[in-house]
Each structure stands twice: as C-alpha cells, then as structure tokens.
Write an enzyme that holds these catalytic residues in place. Sequence first.
Site, mmCIF file in Angstrom:
data_model
loop_
_atom_site.group_PDB
_atom_site.id
_atom_site.type_symbol
_atom_site.label_atom_id
_atom_site.label_comp_id
_atom_site.label_asym_id
_atom_site.label_seq_id
_atom_site.Cartn_x
_atom_site.Cartn_y
_atom_site.Cartn_z
ATOM 1 N N ASN A 53 -6.937 6.039 -3.582
ATOM 2 C CA ASN A 53 -8.157 5.316 -3.260
ATOM 3 C C ASN A 53 -8.108 4.612 -1.902
ATOM 4 O OD1 ASN A 53 -7.637 4.754 -6.537
ATOM 5 N ND2 ASN A 53 -9.498 5.842 -5.937
ATOM 6 N N ILE A 60 -10.533 1.191 1.642
ATOM 7 C CA ILE A 60 -10.317 1.123 0.198
ATOM 8 C C ILE A 60 -11.589 1.529 -0.519
ATOM 9 C CG2 ILE A 60 -9.757 -0.384 -1.746
ATOM 10 C CD1 ILE A 60 -8.366 -2.240 0.352
ATOM 11 N N CYS A 61 -11.447 2.423 -1.488
ATOM 12 C CA CYS A 61 -12.567 2.825 -2.330
ATOM 13 C C CYS A 61 -12.326 2.285 -3.735
ATOM 14 C CB CYS A 61 -12.699 4.344 -2.374
ATOM 15 S SG CYS A 61 -14.079 4.900 -3.402
ATOM 16 N N VAL A 62 -13.104 1.283 -4.098
ATOM 17 C CA VAL A 62 -13.036 0.711 -5.440
ATOM 18 C C VAL A 62 -14.457 0.290 -5.809
ATOM 19 C CG1 VAL A 62 -12.440 -1.613 -4.611
ATOM 20 C CG2 VAL A 62 -11.805 -0.943 -6.927
#
Length: 143
Positions: A53, A60-62
């Site tokens: 992620n 950041i991919c969240v």
Amino acid sequence: VNDANLTEIQAWIRGPDSTPYEEGYFKVKLNIDEGFPNTPPKGYFITKIFHPNVSSAGEICVNTLKKDWKSELGIEHILLTIKCLLIVPNPESALNEEAGRLLLEQYEDYAKRARLYTSIHAKSGKTEFWNLSREESQDQEND
C-alpha cells in the site's frame, strides 16, 4: 510540525513487533491542504519501505485517507491507521503491485524483502526517534 511549512506534519512510526517491519523506524509525512479537516491529508512514507500500500514515491493508500475519511478524525488516528497497515497490509488496493502479488502468493518472499528494506532503510531512524521521544518527555515535564 515543520515550522517553515505548517501544512506538513512529520512523524515517526516504530515498526510493529512480529511483522517484517519490526525494529524499523519509519518517517512519514502528512500534507494538509486548505480543505482540512473536511478533506483528508495525503500521507507519504519518507523512509523507503516495501509494502503493497506504499508506492515507490512513498504515497500511502489507505481507505482512511480516501473514501472513509471523516472530518472528526485527527492526526493521531491517521498515524495509528498507518501503523495498523504495517500489521495488516491490504493487497487489494496495492500501489506496489509486486509487493501485493508476493503478499498473496509467496508470503515468505514478501516478508523477506520487507525485512531487507527495513534493515537497510529503517534502522538508521532509531536514534532520531528516541531523541525526539526524550525531548517530548522533557517538554511534558517542564509544562
């Protein structure tokens, strides 16, 4: 907080125990725009990390920083969410496709690579992390 740029917050996250990131100290930054708190900050790892992620540029991919954002969530919650991502990566929303594929298909290879990145890039942050922790403790004692 960066005194020269109040829209950027930098923080340290210690790698969680029993993960490939254990014993690592990761510097992250949050960029806050004029829409905050109605719009989420953008999160980046400054410390290089091998994680599904996190893109090669550190983005950041969240979901907390995307579709699940709520204006009442604070910086502490965001940092906790990023730390949780180190415990439970989400290969379905991978920015690093190789890490996502390895996580799903060959976990040991994924963990080995993540530990290697941690040992090369995230061990050097320990001194700065602890120095900041001591400064914070002294500031609290002086208040």
